[in-house]
Every structure is written in C-alpha cells, then in structure tokens.
Design a protein around this motif. Structure first.
Motif, mmCIF file in Angstrom:
data_model
loop_
_atom_site.group_PDB
_atom_site.id
_atom_site.type_symbol
_atom_site.label_atom_id
_atom_site.label_comp_id
_atom_site.label_asym_id
_atom_site.label_seq_id
_atom_site.Cartn_x
_atom_site.Cartn_y
_atom_site.Cartn_z
ATOM 1 N N GLY A 1 1.036 -1.225 -0.124
ATOM 2 C CA GLY A 1 -0.047 -0.042 -0.017
ATOM 3 C C GLY A 1 0.841 1.360 -0.010
ATOM 4 N N SER A 2 2.025 1.337 0.598
ATOM 5 C CA SER A 2 2.831 2.686 0.712
ATOM 6 C C SER A 2 3.426 2.783 -0.562
ATOM 7 C CB SER A 2 3.801 2.200 1.762
ATOM 8 O OG SER A 2 4.691 1.163 1.434
ATOM 9 N N HIS A 3 3.575 1.897 -1.672
ATOM 10 C CA HIS A 3 4.116 2.009 -2.809
ATOM 11 C C HIS A 3 3.355 2.746 -3.877
ATOM 12 C CE1 HIS A 3 6.646 -1.547 -1.577
ATOM 13 N NE2 HIS A 3 6.915 -0.681 -1.066
ATOM 14 N N HIS A 4 1.918 2.483 -3.664
ATOM 15 C CA HIS A 4 1.042 2.901 -4.928
ATOM 16 C C HIS A 4 -0.066 3.710 -4.048
ATOM 17 C CE1 HIS A 4 -1.304 3.471 -8.550
ATOM 18 N NE2 HIS A 4 -0.083 3.073 -9.106
ATOM 19 N N PRO A 5 -0.671 4.907 -4.628
ATOM 20 C CA PRO A 5 -1.749 5.373 -3.696
ATOM 21 C C PRO A 5 -3.118 4.562 -4.313
ATOM 22 C CG PRO A 5 -1.116 6.715 -5.449
ATOM 23 C CD PRO A 5 0.071 5.798 -5.041
ATOM 24 N N ALA A 6 -3.069 3.810 -5.311
ATOM 25 C CA ALA A 6 -4.337 3.239 -5.657
ATOM 26 C C ALA A 6 -4.709 2.115 -4.845
ATOM 27 C CB ALA A 6 -4.029 2.811 -7.196
ATOM 28 N N TRP A 7 -3.830 1.731 -3.995
ATOM 29 C CA TRP A 7 -4.109 0.661 -3.000
ATOM 30 C C TRP A 7 -5.279 1.108 -2.074
ATOM 31 C CZ3 TRP A 7 -3.479 -4.434 -3.228
ATOM 32 C CH2 TRP A 7 -2.133 -4.915 -4.041
ATOM 33 N N ALA A 8 -5.217 2.420 -1.747
ATOM 34 C CA ALA A 8 -6.050 2.883 -1.005
ATOM 35 C C ALA A 8 -7.253 3.739 -1.557
ATOM 36 C CB ALA A 8 -5.231 4.018 0.116
ATOM 37 N N GLY B 1 -4.870 -13.495 -12.563
ATOM 38 C CA GLY B 1 -3.788 -13.672 -11.639
ATOM 39 C C GLY B 1 -2.788 -12.139 -11.132
ATOM 40 N N LYS B 2 -3.422 -11.398 -11.301
ATOM 41 C CA LYS B 2 -3.250 -9.786 -10.963
ATOM 42 C C LYS B 2 -4.174 -9.283 -9.951
ATOM 43 C CE LYS B 2 -0.073 -9.661 -14.946
ATOM 44 N NZ LYS B 2 1.199 -10.351 -14.123
ATOM 45 N N VAL B 3 -3.570 -8.180 -9.342
ATOM 46 C CA VAL B 3 -4.391 -7.454 -8.619
ATOM 47 C C VAL B 3 -4.491 -5.891 -9.497
ATOM 48 C CG1 VAL B 3 -4.846 -5.765 -6.814
ATOM 49 C CG2 VAL B 3 -3.835 -7.967 -6.371
ATOM 50 N N VAL B 4 -5.903 -5.638 -9.980
ATOM 51 C CA VAL B 4 -5.841 -4.614 -10.941
ATOM 52 C C VAL B 4 -6.714 -3.474 -10.273
ATOM 53 C CG1 VAL B 4 -4.957 -5.934 -12.870
ATOM 54 C CG2 VAL B 4 -7.578 -5.507 -12.359
ATOM 55 N N THR B 5 -6.630 -2.125 -10.846
ATOM 56 C CA THR B 5 -7.607 -1.332 -10.651
ATOM 57 C C THR B 5 -8.732 -1.505 -11.569
ATOM 58 O OG1 THR B 5 -6.842 0.566 -12.022
ATOM 59 C CG2 THR B 5 -5.874 0.390 -9.805
ATOM 60 N N ASP B 6 -9.890 -0.848 -11.170
ATOM 61 C CA ASP B 6 -11.006 -0.984 -12.059
ATOM 62 C C ASP B 6 -10.750 -0.035 -13.216
ATOM 63 O OD1 ASP B 6 -11.165 1.674 -11.008
ATOM 64 O OD2 ASP B 6 -13.181 1.836 -10.449
#
Length: 794
Positions: free
Chosen positions: A589-596, A605-610
């Motif tokens: 989460g600290s590496h990319h603001p999109a996590w929050a 097989g990946k975590v992606v944004t909408d």
C-alpha cells in the motif's frame, strides 16, 4: 451478499478464460463418453463382501414369519439380517419417517425390502436370499382413490403423527393443499365460455444410467465410511445415523460417481442395508442393484388424475379456474407433501387468473412409492392446464398462442398464492419467440432426384420397421408453456455451504473449492470452477470431492444448485478476495496510492484497478499465506402456505419455458414421430451457455418420453415392466432436432441474475407434443403417454 463488480472481460465468452459466461468444457466429459469415468458401481475393496436384498413379491401382505436358517447354511454367506436384527431406529423417510428399513409385520408395496444378505460373491448372496422362507398372507391392495378413501379401507399407516396430519381429511391422504383466491362463483356467472376436462398422467421412472450402488467400509472407531451415489449427502446422513445407532460424526459419507439422478436418488435405497451389513460383519460391503431391482429401489413420478375447469370472457381473458389434482404417492410418503405443494401452487400455470379454487392431494396406496422427479408436481399440472388452454382457444376461435399471450404472467402479476412475481416473467415473449422459429421442412422422408422420389423410412413414424411409406402420415403443430419453481419452498431452510482456499502452488495462485454438492451430471463442478475463476481471477481451480466433512449443500434437485451452492461459492470467494486485498494493502500500500483509493479487482492472476492498471501479481501478494474461508449462504426466505387458503410467499424464484412441437403421425398404425421440439427459455444469466443448452435439450427429451413412450405399468399394485425391454425411454433415434432460443433477463435477487434451468423444459415439452398429435389427428388425447391404441381406437 455484498455487491460484486464483474470485470467486463470476464463476462464475455471470448475473454473469460473459463469464467462465468463461457461455454467451458466439463472436466468429466471425456471420461464419461470414453467409458473411463469411475461410477459408484465400479467401487472395489480387496476383502469386500457383496450385499443383496430380498424383496416382497406382493403389493400388500402380512408377514407371518421369516426363516433365514437355510440361507445361513450357504457356503460363503457371512450375514442375513431381518427387522429383528436392527440395532436402533427401524424407520426412515425424506420428510416423514414412515418407511421401514426392513419390513416387520407387513409389506406395503411390491419390492419392499424384507431381508439383506452379505456373501463373498454376488451370486452367492442372491442364491442365499432365494432360500429365505417368508410366510405371507396376501391382503387386498389399495390401488386408487376410491379404495384408499372407502369407509372400510384399511389405514396403511395407523397412528402416523406428523405436521401434515392435522389438516388432511383421511389418514390415507399423505398431504392436502387447497388454494383459494378471489370469487370463483361470481366469475363463473359472468364467463362467456367454459371448458372442462379430465386428464391422467402415467407413472414415469427416472431411468438414470447408473443403478443404485455404494460401498460401506467399517472403521476402527466403530463408525462407517460410505461411498455412495446420491443426490443429498447430508439428508442421507440425517436418516442413516439413527438407523445405525451412531452419532453423525461416525457416519462419514463421500460422493461416488453418479450415473444420473432426476430425483430418484433423493431417498435412501441401499445406504442403510450396506452399512448394517458392514458393521455386522466387520468387512466392507458393496451393493449394486441390477436394472430389474432398480425399478423397485427408488421412487417414481407420481401418476395423477386431474379435473380442470376454465371460464373466459369472449375476448379471451380467463375469468376463473377450478381444479382438483390427485397424486398417487404409493406406499410411503417420500417427497409427496412437497410435490403436492408444487402441484397446487403452480396449478394455474403461467397465467394471470384472479379467481381460483385449487385442491391438490397425495394418497397412500399399495402402489410403488412415488416422490421426487424432474419437474416435481408441476409436470402433472402443466399437462392438464395446457390441454385446457388448447381446448379454450378452440372454443373461442383463437390461435393457441394468442390465447396464452392474452393471459400470460408478467413481472408484477400475482400468483394464486398471493405471491407477487418480482422478477422478469417473459411468458408472452417466450411464446412469440418459439412461434417465430423456422419450421422444419415438410415431407422430410422424401428425397427427389432424376430417378424420381426416394423414401427414407428412417424419417417416418416407425422408422426402419418399414411399416409405412408415407401413406396416412399427417403433420401437426402444438404449443405449450410452463412455470416451475426454483429451490426449496414453503419455509424450508434452503442453504448451501462452501469452502474456498487460495494459495500459491509452484509459483502460481491456485484456488480450491469444497462443497457437499452432488454432481449427478448437471455440470455443477464446471460452473463452480467458473465462479471461482471469475471472482478470484485465477486460472487454476481444483474441485474437491463432495463429502460430509463440510456443511450441507442441500439436494441436487429443484434446479437449485447453481443458485444456492453457486451463491455460497461466490460469497466465500468474495471474502477470500477481501483478505487478499487486505494483504496487498499491508504489503504494497505504501508503494502506490491506488491501493487505498481505487476499486481493486483480481483478474488474470493480478491485482488491478477498475481502470485496468496492474498493481501486483497475485502470487506476490499471497506469498506463503493460505487463505481459507468457509461460509453458508441462504437465498431470501420463503414461507409455508396457509393450510386452508394456500396463501403465502411460497417460492424463491420462478422459471419459464415454452415449446413448439412438430410431429408426424401415421393415423392408421398409431405411430408418432416427433420431428422437432423447439424451445425458448429465460435463464436469467447463462453461466455456461453450452451446459444451459444441454440442460434444456435433456429436459425436453425427458418430456418427450412422458408424452409418447414412458410408463411403469402397475396392475394390482405390482410392477409389470421393470426392465428397459418393456419400459421404453427415448433413444437417439427417437430424439428430434431441439433448437433452443435462450433469453437472459436477470433476476435481481439471484447470484449473477441466474435462473434455474434444468426442470422447466420438462414441463412444457409433454403437452406441446400431445397438442401437436391432437392437431394431426383431431383426437382429444387426455392421457399420457399416448399409445398407438389411443390413436387407432384399437
């Protein structure tokens, strides 16, 4: 259940990679068509014994004595058990515990189990069973309504105490359900046209491919492990443990390969017998019914007699309906109470009728026990009300489809039970679609060439028998539409349990799904993997064998498994996904603001944004973590119907299908060929389009069997045709072209908007075919199956 956004790429078959919406191949398909699939009848244990059942040759008789001494003297026999040897509970039952494990003082039906034998070879067990001497005193069997309700009729189950007994008028009635709404008397007075009819449905068998079979293995802890072909593991467990005198945790059940079911495996068959023999001998015991015995080892579709009356105004609007539905439940209750509930609550069909007076009941008789079969009460009603629709249309001078369209249910309409239909009900649209489908060409049996016309007898009624060359062959077209409930009804606590595990194996994220769902050929194992792939964005999904080491998934029946167990898997996957994302936020989460800040999905097989931005590989997020979630899931609750008025929110969902049948009939010989059986059905959401089409075609074919082929012939309570030589089921030669038009109107209350598929086409196929035969011959045809003598008057 929380809302879940399905990525657009996963809802399209071209990009789904085995997810929801794709025609994913069945994992068991190749094994089954090549003969390599392991069915329960293939089970083996190196030191096992073989079990065999001695059955009553009488429909109704007193047992004076049972002598097993000669059987025990046969070399190789390890045990012979009778009622006197039962260690605990002596009766079981799906809804009412009225069925004896082994008969004691009386037998109530032909084929009832009286004793069981365990021997070192199946033929030895059969020879030993033949040496058991039973002294019977035959009694006069109860075989119909008149004999069941006569003032001097013997009570088949004296002293029966259950929830249904308080509101039935006679102890030989298993269950009765009236439904009244509106003012029938006033509506009858203003009706311009009234039609009535008496209809009859014969007894149909599920005729599944694999007969009843299983293997019971005694365990070191005093319990037993049962490997069994069934439809409902936990229902079997609930009934079985008391019979064995064991706690449920010492009766461990694992699903074995099931060769079809269609309702015939909901009740116990050889489960208790195999386990009792195994515990008594201390050795594994295998039991496999042959086809003859299978006809006595499971319940059948209720035969029925129905009286219907409809009144309509001259503009074709139905003003009222009265009907009486009498189902023959046979010797034991099985699922008869629920079948009665369905027949009554769906007895008006997919039509908006304000004034109804419906009565449905099931009888105890000495005929073979009847219970669950595909369509479950709605099949019998559908044949009657659709026959009435054709009769009413003729009386009004309307096309049969037009009359149905004018009275069709739609969303917002009210059922006879007072329940409002709160999801799409496209009855008129299904009728429009099926009527608009191209007609098959005329005279398909004729090929014209330079030498003239060539007759292909394979395409004629009678086929290669060569009994006709086209003389007297007449074509007819018929229509029908039906309504079927989905899921268990009337307040039943209908739920399923699923466990989903996600972890990294060999560097790749892998999901595992564990439920107690019985895979009986419907394709649930395929759909369950599709749901996990869609929700978790992984390619590899393992489906664990179904067993009782996890909570119940309910029965594989009532078109409910994709809805309920699919819903449980989806919910468990949602919770797994939430934990994955929590892990990712903690680690990255600290590496990319999109996590929050962004909506996050698991895809490919990946975590992606909408928006499609990749944040991390799923394997990196998981690391060594194993996420394991087990959850129950329930659909919205239903409620019991009022025992006097039939009012109540009885069903969780309705499904609809319409058929157009094209038949050709040799009117001189009484031969019928179904040329085409087109179907239009709303499935809400086709999770696996290929599987959906297969379910519709399979259900349609089973309806064809009831229309013109299948009937268990019972005379004096005895089955006269317990074999596939004399009980005829449709073969590939009998199966016509079945074009399917699938409509997808989402049910907002269901996972993915889906609607149960498998049963609805069985309802309307039968009356559509019979309507087509009527159109070809002009005969009234009030009974199914239609036989040659019904068409020729012989």
């Amino acid at each position: 259940m929380g809302a879940t956004r399905i990525p657009a790429s996963l809802t399209q078959a071209s990009q789904a990679q085995g997810g929801v919406g794709e025609s994913t191949p069945r994992p068991d398909g190749t094994l089954k068509v090549t003969g390599d699939f392991a069915y329960a009848s293939d089970l083996w244990h190196e030191d096992m014994l073989w079990g065999h059942t001695l059955r009553s040759p009488h429909a109704y008789a007193e047992i004076r004595s049972v002598d097993v001494s000669q059987a025990l003297r046969v070399p190789g026999v390890y045990a012979v058990l009778t009622h006197a040897d039962l260690p605990a509970a002596t009766h079981y039952g799906l809804e009412i515990a009225d069925q004896p494990v082994l008969a004691r003082d009386v037998v109530r039906c032909h084929g009832e189990p009286v004793a069981v034998v365990a021997a070192d070879h199946p033929e030895t067990a059969r020879r030993a069973a033949a040496r058991i001497v039973v002294d019977y005193r035959e009694l006069t069997p109860i075989t119909d309504e008149a004999s069941a309700l006569a003032p001097d009729a013997p009570v088949l189950h004296p002293g029966r105490a259950d929830a249904h007994a308080a509101h039935v008028p006679h102890p030989n009635i298993v269950h009765r359900q009236p439904i009244t709404r509106g003012d029938v008397a006033a509506a009858r007075a203003r009706a311009d046209v009234v039609v009535s009819g008496d209809y009859e449905i014969g007894m149909q068998d599920q005729a599944f491919l694999g007969p009843e079979s299983g293997l019971a293995v005694p365990a070191a802890d005093g319990g037993v492990d049962l490997y069994i072909a069934t439809q409902w593991l936990h229902s079997d467990l609930r009934q079985l443990a008391p019979v064995l005198g064991l706690p449920e945790d010492k009766v461990r059940m694992t699903l074995s390969g099931v060769g079809g079911a269609f309702g015939g495996r909901e009740d116990l068959s050889m489960q208790a017998h195999a386990c009792l023999l195994a515990l008594h001998t201390g050795k594994p015991v295998k039991m496999v019914y042959n086809r003859f015995e299978s006809f006595f080892g499971h319940v059948h579709r209720h035969p029925a007699r129905l009286h219907y009356e409809h009144g309509a105004s001259r503009d074709g609007v139905i003003q009222y309906l009265t009907c009486r539905i009498v189902l023959d439940g046979g010797a034991y209750a099985s699922a008869s109470p629920a079948v009665v509930g369905n027949a009554a609550s769906l007895g008006a069909g997919p039509y908006a009728i304000d004034n109804v007076d419906i009565e449905a009941l099931a009888l105890y008789t000495n005929n073979p026990p009847c219970g669950a079969m595909r369509g479950f009460g709605a099949v019998q009603a559908c044949f009657a009300y659709e026959s009435q629709m054709d009769k009413l249309a003729a009386a009004l001078g309307l096309h049969p489809v037009e009359l149905r369209r004018r009275n069709a249910l739609s969303q917002g309409a009210t059922m006879p039970t007072g329940q409002v239909v709160d999801s799409p009900a496209p009855v008129a649209e299904l009728l429009r679609r099926v009527r608009a489908m191209p007609m098959p060409p005329e005279r398909q049996w004729v090929t014209a060439d330079e030498a003239g016309e060539t007759i292909d007898v394979r395409a004629l009624p009678g086929g290669r028998a060569g009994t006709t060359h086209g003389e007297g062959v007449v074509r007819g077209v018929g229509y029908a539409v039906g309504v079927k409930n989905v899921g268990f009804s009337e307040g039943f606590d209908d739920y399923s349990t699923a466990r989903v595990r996600l972890q990294v194996v060999a560097g790749e994220p892998v999901a595992a799904v564990h439920t107690a769902m019985a895979e009986v050929g419907q394709g649930g194992v395929t759909v369950h993997a599709q749901i996990a792939r869609t929700e978790l964005g992984v390619a590899e999904v393992t489906i664990h064998p179904a067993d009782t080491r996890i909570g119940s998934a309910g029965s594989t029946s009532a078109s409910r498994q994709t809805y309920v167990t699919g819903g449980a898997i989806r919910r468990a996957c949602e919770l797994v996904r939430e934990r994955v994302l929590d892990l990712g936020r903690a680690r990255f989460g600290s590496h990319h603001p999109a996590w929050a800040t962004a909506e996050l999905l698991l895809e490919g097989g990946k975590v992606v944004t909408d928006g499609g931005e990749v944040l991390a590989d799923l394997a990196d997020v998981l690391g060594d973590e194993v996420i394991d979630v087990e959850r129950e899931w329930r659909h919205r609750p239903t409620e019991a119907l009022d025992p006097h008025t039939g009012q109540g929110f009885g069903h969780v969902q309705y499904s609809f299908a319409a058929h157009r049948a094209v038949v050709e009939v040799d009117t001189e010989l009484g031969l019928v060929k179904v040329v085409e059986l087109a179907c239009a059905q709303d499935v809400g959401k086709a999770l696996n389009p290929l599987s959906v089409t297969g379910q519709i075609q399979g259900g349609s074919t089973q309806g064809l069997g009831l229309a013109v082929l299948e009937e268990i012939v019972v005379a004096g309570g005895k089955v006269r045709n317990p074999s596939f030589t004399d009980y005829l089921i449709p073969t590939i030669v009998d199966t016509p072209s079945i074009p399917v038009d699938v409509l997808e109107l989402a049910d907002p209350h269901a996972p993915y908007g889906l609607r149960g598929v498998g049963e609805a086409p069985t309802l309307s196929a039968t009356p559509a075919i019979v309507a087509a035969i009527r159109a070809a011959t002009g005969l009234p045809l009030r009974r199914v199956p239609v036989r040659p003598e019904h068409l020729t008057g012989t």
